[in-house]
Design an enzyme around this catalytic site. Structure first.
Site, PDB file in Angstrom:
ATOM      1  N   TYR A  26      13.699  -3.345  10.628  1.00  0.00           N
ATOM      2  CA  TYR A  26      14.339  -3.068   9.336  1.00  0.00           C
ATOM      3  C   TYR A  26      15.492  -2.085   9.516  1.00  0.00           C
ATOM      4  CZ  TYR A  26      14.758  -1.254   4.547  1.00  0.00           C
ATOM      5  OH  TYR A  26      15.230  -0.848   3.328  1.00  0.00           O
ATOM      6  N   GLU A  48      11.977  -0.662  -4.699  1.00  0.00           N
ATOM      7  CA  GLU A  48      11.993   0.802  -4.681  1.00  0.00           C
ATOM      8  C   GLU A  48      11.174   1.355  -5.841  1.00  0.00           C
ATOM      9  OE1 GLU A  48      12.887   2.747  -2.423  1.00  0.00           O
ATOM     10  OE2 GLU A  48      14.219   1.566  -1.162  1.00  0.00           O
ATOM     11  N   TRP A  56       7.296   3.411   1.991  1.00  0.00           N
ATOM     12  CA  TRP A  56       8.065   2.177   2.137  1.00  0.00           C
ATOM     13  C   TRP A  56       7.343   1.217   3.074  1.00  0.00           C
ATOM     14  CZ3 TRP A  56      10.925  -0.978  -0.161  1.00  0.00           C
ATOM     15  CH2 TRP A  56      11.650  -1.965   0.513  1.00  0.00           C
TER      16      TRP A  56
END
Length: 201
Positions: A26, A48, A56
């Site tokens: 990522y 988010e 995350w």
């Protein structure tokens, strides 16, 4: 000081990327690269919001499940969700089963349609908040900034939910409105070059 780590491949990266191989991928291929695609921008602002109070990593591991549950974050389709869809999603163990966040995503899809009508695209709106100057000193990563606070305030004024200043800043970092790869990270210059070439369509 923001940590830099050198991987087994000899590449220096932001320290947070070493937590999992998925994080590294990522970091290398997505985080910070500028995005002008409305669907991707909508997906990110929603994810988010789901991350609020969580890591995350949790969201990233479930991202494909989220995409399946929310029709690949096509906001025109999500805007048509109703209470039956909320109840269905609350039974979906592949996502974060939080009623408020699910309902916020549906609400935000409807607000996204309105935004496209008003602004031409989500990208045109969001990129208006790209800071003109870099304020981060490369040592202490901010949780939010003046720009993210202004973005959050504008989104809330337009009826969006789960879009606080910290959520807005994480969105800005990920979508390339700022380049917060640490000094010494191999991706930093690549991201900056991509940002320099980026133009809204």
């Amino acid at each position: 000081m923001v940590e830099i780590v050198t991987g087994e491949d000899g590449v220096a990266r932001c320290g947070w990327s070493s937590a999992t191989p998925q994080y590294q991928q990522y970091h290398d291929s997505e985080w910070g690269y500028p995005v002008g695609d409305d669907r991707r921008l909508f997906e990110k602002i929603c994810l988010e919001g789901f991350q609020s109070g969580l890591s995350w990593r949790t969201i990233l591991e479930k991202r494909e499940n989220f995409r399946a549950a929310f029709h690949d974050f096509d906001f025109h389709k999500v805007a048509d969700f109703h209470e039956d869809d909320v109840e269905r999603l609350l039974e979906d163990a592949g996502i974060i089963r939080h009623r408020g966040k699910i309902e916020a995503t549906i609400n935000n899809a409807r607000r996204a349609i309105e935004m496209v009508e008003d602004e031409g695209s989500l990208a045109a709106f969001f990129w208006r908040y790209e800071p003109r100057e870099r304020l981060w000193d490369g040592k202490h990563m901010p949780g939010f900034t003046e720009a993210s606070t202004a973005l959050s305030k504008d989104l809330k004024k337009r009826g969006w939910k789960f879009v606080g200043p910290t959520t807005a800043y994480a969105f800005m970092q990920a979508m390339g409105l700022v380049n917060d790869h640490a000094p010494g990270c191999a991706a930093r210059d690549k991201v900056e070059a991509a940002r320099a070439k980026f133009r809204l369509k």
